[in-house]
Design an enzyme around this catalytic site. Structure first.
Site, PDB file in Angstrom:
ATOM      1  CB  CYS A 134      -1.186  -0.119   1.075  1.00  0.00           C
ATOM      2  SG  CYS A 134      -2.336   1.083   1.042  1.00  0.00           S
ATOM      3  CG  HIS A 169      -3.555  -3.727   2.930  1.00  0.00           C
ATOM      4  ND1 HIS A 169      -2.744  -3.112   3.766  1.00  0.00           N
ATOM      5  CD2 HIS A 169      -4.105  -2.969   2.246  1.00  0.00           C
ATOM      6  CE1 HIS A 169      -3.381  -2.167   4.031  1.00  0.00           C
ATOM      7  NE2 HIS A 169      -3.755  -1.867   2.668  1.00  0.00           N
ATOM      8  CD  GLU A 220      -1.358  -6.270   4.452  1.00  0.00           C
ATOM      9  OE1 GLU A 220      -0.747  -7.242   3.500  1.00  0.00           O
ATOM     10  OE2 GLU A 220      -1.583  -5.345   4.957  1.00  0.00           O
TER      11      GLU A 220
HETATM   12  N1  GLN Z   1      -1.823   6.538   3.077  1.00  0.00           N
HETATM   13  C1  GLN Z   1      -1.770   6.082   1.850  1.00  0.00           C
HETATM   14  C2  GLN Z   1      -3.162   6.512   1.237  1.00  0.00           C
HETATM   15  O1  GLN Z   1      -4.132   6.776   2.078  1.00  0.00           O
HETATM   16  C3  GLN Z   1      -1.310   4.954   1.416  1.00  0.00           C
HETATM   17  C4  GLN Z   1      -2.476   3.774   2.771  1.00  0.00           C
HETATM   18  C5  GLN Z   1      -2.371   2.675   3.465  1.00  0.00           C
HETATM   19  O2  GLN Z   1      -1.158   2.227   3.201  1.00  0.00           O
HETATM   20  N2  GLN Z   1      -2.968   1.713   3.680  1.00  0.00           N
HETATM   21  O3  GLN Z   1      -3.494   5.889  -0.293  1.00  0.00           O
END
Ligand code: GLN
Length: 550
Positions: free
Chosen positions: A390, A516, A518
């Site tokens: 992410c 994600h 995970e």
């Molecule tokens: N801050 C980033 C976004 O909002 C990544 C979010 C995250 O890592 N879950 O896109």
């Protein structure tokens, strides 16, 4: 367990905790679910969080631990992650119940006029809402057994309406269909090495004051409780001695269902709920636990994050790495490194050479981002296997734009709203959104994977569903330049507009994803990107050539 023609009788198990929080209620609840599952029951699990937030989405992971994301886009308590990992379930938003959610629903009903003429009260209106929601989840899941874990500790002000609701459920569902499990800490004193059951006795008393007599008491203790403690717990808890169990410290959390089952807990519960005798089948589970307990190798991973002080902030990621490790017969040792420490002290980057892999997790806001970018650059240049998730994915794009594409000031508009090269930018549908709760791009979305890529080999499919939680994305204006300089986007959204996976084919292993992985990782079925990363870390360490992942 359903008799044809008869309406399904759901059994309800309620888990409460005493003395202090973090006694492993989530693991205990998951373990009870597992003991029932291996005897053929269909289970579902509900987590009650008595805080006033509507969901966990707006809470700081540094204080509360990670926010877990369900397939349907719920931003929930991290215990749902344990339930999913232990029981291989895909839970829904509704499986997490909070004070905020319950009151919001009751107040909306009041405004609509559903209670016209009446005074709206905690009993019965709030408690009815709680009971209805628990029953609805059980029914929707088609479960034989619905486990409900009440967060916090018995005696907390916020928890009272929930405890009152579960107290009433025994009356309504019948004692044969309800079971109360209470878990509390039994500490061992440092000096005298004595086991102390008094705090547990007090918490049982507190529970009884509310009107709940536990059927089972679980002592959470560093070691197996001695017989004297067991007798005391049974006597003061008014339960037979064979209803006292002990959850003692083990090497891996995945052993907990096994040690409780060995003490007879699974059988006890089944008998108490009137289930026909069923032999448990822990064979599969034990196989994976054994793989975890008897590793042949070890890999060291540097997790470069911003909430490194609290391991619960990254709990699903830690577990996914361990699942990947178990599949490679490798113990995964994770060191949490504060990203900012690289900004203050760039020489510290050299220490990354002592690790087999660099992992950059999710994150929000500017703090620590420069340190993470430095770590990514170091991993890329020194060909240390890298996985980014992410924010880790987005920062890898920024790093590449800056250092390979020559866009010196490349950034994300989240970090620098005035960047001349916002290679990561707000998603168009996010513009104008001011409300923070539940407004990110959330939950499961389909991803199309390019053939002949590392991702394709890892996933073994050209389409997958993965869970998301973000507001920003790769800015398509920069795609061409990034691609020309060798960055491969091997996974995209179905319309091809949203970049989901990146990789650098010439590196030993350099992969990152906007989603994600995970959240879908299980001990028995490690997530492909985590597995690929750990495998690469190990192969590189053993001097093997780049894996084909086939
Ligand atoms: N801050 C980033 C976004 O909002 C990544 C979010 C995250 O890592 N879950 O896109």
């Amino acid at each position: 367990m359903v008799i044809a023609g008869a309406s399904r009788v759901v059994k309800y198990i309620f888990v409460t905790g005493g003395v202090l929080s973090s006694v492993g209620k989530g693991i205990l609840t998951s373990s009870i679910g597992k003991m029932l599952q291996v005897r053929g029951s269909k289970v579902t699990v509900i987590k009650i969080d008595p805080y006033v937030n509507v969901d966990a989405g707006t809470m700081n992971p540094y204080m509360h631990g990670e926010v877990y994301v369900t397939d349907d886009g719920g931003e929930t308590d991290l215990d749902l992650g344990w339930y999913e990992r232990f029981l291989d379930l895909n839970l829904k938003k509704e499986n997490n119940l909070t004070t905020g959610l319950v009151y919001k629903a009751v107040i909306e009903k009041e405004r609509r006029g559903d209670f016209l003429g009446r005074c709206v009260q905690i009993v019965p209106h709030v408690t009815n809402e709680i009971k209805n929601r628990i029953r609805a989840v059980a029914k929707d899941a088609g479960a034989d057994v619905a486990l409900t874990e009440v967060g916090g500790t018995v005696g907390d002000i916020e928890g009272q309406p929930f405890l009152e609701a579960i107290r009433q459920m025994r009356l309504e569902e019948g004692p044969e269909n309800t079971l109360y499990v209470h878990v509390a800490l039994v500490p061992i004193l440092d000096v005298t090495k004595e086991m102390k059951t008094k705090p547990l006795q007090h918490s049982v008393n507190e529970l009884r004051r509310i009107g709940i007599q536990p059927d089972i008491i679980v002592a959470r203790s560093p070691e197996m409780i001695d017989s004297e403690s067991r007798t005391k717990i049974a006597l003061f808890g008014t339960i037979p001695e064979d209803a006292v169990f002990c959850s003692y410290n083990v090497e891996t959390i995945y052993q907990v269902p096994l040690i409780l089952d060995e003490q007879g807990m699974g059988e006890f519960i089944c008998k108490r709920l009137g289930f026909p005798e069923h032999k448990q089948d822990f064979k599969e589970w034990r196989k994976f636990v054994d793989a975890m307990l008897n590793p042949e190798h070890e890999v060291k991973i540097a997790l470069v994050g911003k909430y490194a002080g609290l391991t619960d902030s990254y709990v699903s990621m830690n577990e996914a790495l361990r699942h990947g490790g178990a599949a490679c017969k490798a113990k995964v040792c994770i060191s949490h490194i504060e990203a900012e420490s690289f900004e203050k002290n760039p020489e510290k980057l050299e220490t990354l050479k002592t690790f087999d892999g660099v992992f950059v997790p999710y994150g929000f806001g500017p703090r620590g981002t420069e340190g993470k970018i430095m770590a990514i650059e170091f991993a890329r240049e020194n060909d240390i296997p890298f996985l980014g998730i992410c924010y880790g994915f987005q920062l890898a794009v920024i790093e590449y734009a800056r250092h390979v594409c020559g866009l010196d000031d490349a950034s994300s508009s989240e970090i620098n709203p005035n960047s001349p090269h916002p290679v990561i930018d707000l998603m168009p549908e996010q513009r104008g959104i001011e409300i923070k709760g539940a407004t990110m791009r959330l939950g499961s979305h389909k991803i199309i994977i390019e053939p002949d890529t590392v991702a394709c080999a890892l996933y073994g499919s050209n389409e997958v569903y993965e869970r998301h939680r973000h507001r920003f994305e790769v800015n398509l204006d920069y795609m061409q330049r990034l691609k020309e300089k060798g960055l491969t986007f091997s996974g995209k959204s179905t319309d091809g507009r949203r970049m989901e996976i990146l990789e650098l084919p010439d590196r030993f292993f350099f992969l990152a994803s906007q989603f994600h992985g995970e959240f879908r990782s299980r001990l028995e079925r490690p997530d492909p990107e985590y597995y690929g990363f750990v495998r690469a870390c190990l192969d590189k360490k053993l001097g093997k050539s780049k894996a084909e992942f086939r």
